[in-house]
Design a protein around this motif. Structure first.
Motif, PDB file in Angstrom:
ATOM      1  N   ARG A  44      34.114 -86.842 -34.387  1.00  0.00           N
ATOM      2  CA  ARG A  44      34.736 -87.379 -35.505  1.00  0.00           C
ATOM      3  C   ARG A  44      35.257 -86.343 -36.326  1.00  0.00           C
ATOM      4  N   GLU A  45      34.386 -85.226 -36.443  1.00  0.00           N
ATOM      5  CA  GLU A  45      34.943 -83.987 -37.316  1.00  0.00           C
ATOM      6  C   GLU A  45      36.345 -83.558 -36.728  1.00  0.00           C
ATOM      7  N   GLY A  46      36.120 -83.337 -35.115  1.00  0.00           N
ATOM      8  CA  GLY A  46      37.442 -83.006 -34.511  1.00  0.00           C
ATOM      9  C   GLY A  46      38.591 -83.728 -34.962  1.00  0.00           C
ATOM     10  N   ILE A  47      38.443 -85.000 -34.740  1.00  0.00           N
ATOM     11  CA  ILE A  47      39.748 -85.914 -35.340  1.00  0.00           C
ATOM     12  C   ILE A  47      39.964 -85.758 -36.815  1.00  0.00           C
ATOM     13  N   GLN A  48      39.427 -85.642 -37.552  1.00  0.00           N
ATOM     14  CA  GLN A  48      39.744 -85.254 -38.958  1.00  0.00           C
ATOM     15  C   GLN A  48      40.483 -84.016 -39.223  1.00  0.00           C
ATOM     16  N   LEU A  49      39.812 -82.913 -38.363  1.00  0.00           N
ATOM     17  CA  LEU A  49      40.270 -81.551 -38.672  1.00  0.00           C
ATOM     18  C   LEU A  49      41.538 -81.641 -37.761  1.00  0.00           C
ATOM     19  N   ALA A  50      41.778 -82.432 -36.555  1.00  0.00           N
ATOM     20  CA  ALA A  50      43.068 -82.399 -36.017  1.00  0.00           C
ATOM     21  C   ALA A  50      44.250 -82.953 -36.867  1.00  0.00           C
ATOM     22  N   LYS A  51      43.711 -83.931 -37.529  1.00  0.00           N
ATOM     23  CA  LYS A  51      44.784 -84.652 -38.316  1.00  0.00           C
ATOM     24  C   LYS A  51      45.384 -83.611 -39.797  1.00  0.00           C
ATOM     25  N   ASP A  52      44.255 -82.795 -40.146  1.00  0.00           N
ATOM     26  CA  ASP A  52      44.579 -81.900 -41.221  1.00  0.00           C
ATOM     27  C   ASP A  52      45.171 -80.728 -40.929  1.00  0.00           C
TER      28      ASP A  52
END
Ligand SMILES: Nc1ncnc2c1ncn2[C@@H]1O[C@H](COP(=O)(O)OP(=O)(O)OP(=O)(O)O)[C@@H](O)[C@H]1O
Ligand SMILES: [Mg+2]
Length: 422
Positions: A44-52
């Motif tokens: 989940r954190e990976g998805i957020q960081l990928a978007k950022d």
């Protein structure tokens, strides 16, 4: 091999173990062309960081709390299409790998990854991602009037191929074309079995013009010209017949065929391409522009042996296997080799099955009326309708959600090549 200044490859590390994240980061810190732009502890954190951070490369673990790496891969591949995802895991089970690849992963490294292999993989995929980034930056936003590649409907090219003749490609291509056709979806079928094509026979159509006419003027194909050259089936499906004689096949070169298909996709929602059971430049070019290659197998050992050779070849050519949909035709309900047997042997998912029914299929070919127009209770009909539905589902939501997705609307001429020819 450093990239241009200011254009370092951005890497995101997703792993629940702090030590693993740190080890990889340390390993990459001395590479002048690679920047670690983020580290995430879960999917989940990976998805957020990928978007950022919009990384070029994501190094993704599989087993993690809250959301595993496969699910995270699927979401990142859709939401940040520029990101190339590499699975880095102790899980080397082929089932995991296959699921990861289907989810959109580009590569796999076992854990702990050998330094050389890790850096080479990051560079290779990073370059690919950077190229796409640059390409995207030079394109007007999708949907902009006059934007290159968006002047038309941006339809999908679906080719039908089998490495072994007689597997049922023409049967499937003609029936699928009719099944895909509707008020909203304009469909054309192209007979690219250049020497011995029989789409015209299957649809009981003849015409003065053929693929040769369009190929000859491949650089100036306008809608009026297409309409004057194609034949019309009573269903509404348009048909671009194959060259009239086997000798005429040489009038259609791979480059011309590519231009013809790319022109057609601007005027039709689906371009179904029937092919010959050979692999030459023409067929490779067709695969190159195809959004999906339907690979037709029959449940018998000679067919499966050839399909295996084909999968081995596309792996060597680095053709993304998720674009190839394996189908089983002539499936006998009474027994024999099943789809499960085929999946087990080939390690590829069977995406559709068409039942064996000599009587229905022969009658439909002899009358020139595809069986898909007949009763749904006829054995082979449902398989074709299901396949058409899967294809529609495959394309419709993605087009709406991520119009700039590489699998969707990018201009075909500049889209990443399906084959990295060596
Ligand atoms: N599901 C099916 N059930 C029974 N017979 C079938 C089925 N599908 C195809 N056939 C038969 O198999 C034969 C070959 O089919 P078709 O011409 O579509 O194959 P192809 O792959 O296009 O062959 P070619 O290599 O000659 O282009 C035809 O005679 C057709 O009747
Ligand atoms: Mg055929």
């Amino acid at each position: 091999m450093a990239t241009q200044a200011g254009a370092n490859i951005r890497v995101l590390i997703v792993d629940d173990f702090a030590e693993t994240r740190e080890n990889i980061r340390k390993l990459l810190q001395f590479e002048p062309d690679i920047d670690v732009v983020g580290m995430a502890r879960s999917g989940r954190e990976g998805i957020q960081l990928a978007k950022d951070t919009r990384p070029n490369v994501v190094l993704m673990d599989i087993n993690m709390p809250d959301m595993d790496g496969i699910q995270a891969t699927e979401i990142i591949a859709k939401e940040v299409p520029i990101a190339q995802i590499v699975i880095v895991s102790v899980q080397s089970d082929t089932d995991y790998l296959r699921r990861a690849m289907l989810a959109g992963a580009r590569d796999f490294l076992s854990k702990p990854p050998p330094a050389d292999e890790l850096i080479n993989t990051i560079r290779r995929l990073g370059q690919m991602s950077r190229q796409r980034e640059l390409l995207a930056a030079t394109q007007p936003p999708p949907g902009t009037p006059g934007a290159a590649g968006h002047k038309g409907v941006g339809g999908k090219i679906i080719s039908v191929f089998s490495p072994k003749g007689g597997a049922g490609c023409t049967t499937l291509a003609t029936n699928l074309a009719l099944a895909l056709h509707s008020g909203d979806n304009k469909v054309i079928i192209v007979d690219a079995n250049l020497q011995f094509g029989d789409v015209g026979v299957f649809l009981n159509l003849q015409g003065k013009y053929s693929l040769v006419s369009l190929a000859e003027r491949a650089d100036e194909i306008e809608e009026d010209f297409i309409q004057s050259v194609v034949a019309s089936h009573s269903s509404g499906v348009k048909v671009l017949l194959g060259p009239p004689t086997p000798e005429d096949a040489e009038l259609v070169g791979a480059g011309q065929l590519k231009k013809v298909l790319e022109a057609l996709r601007e005027h039709f929602h689906y371009v179904v391409v029937d092919t010959a059971a050979v692999l030459r430049d023409v067929e490779l070019t067709i695969f190159d522009v195809s959004d999906r290659v339907l690979l037709v197998a029959t449940p018998d050992i000679p067919s499966l042996a050839n399909i295996k050779k084909f999968f081995d070849l596309i792996e060597k050519l680095e053709m993304p296997s998720e674009r190839v949909w394996l189908l089983l035709n002539r499936v006998d309900r009474r027994g024999g080799i099943t789809a499960a047997n085929v999946e087990e042997t080939l390690k590829h998912t069977v995406r559709g099955q068409i039942l064996l029914d000599e009587k229905t299929v022969l009658a439909s070919i002899n009358s020139g009326v595809p069986f898909v127009t007949g009763a749904k209770s006829l054995p082979p009909v449902q398989g074709v309708l299901d396949l058409a539905q899967k294809l529609r589902e495959e394309f419709a939501p993605k087009e709406a959600a991520t119009p700039a997705d590489e699998r969707g609307r990018k201009p075909p001429a500049k889209a990443p090549s399906l084959f990295q020819r060596r």
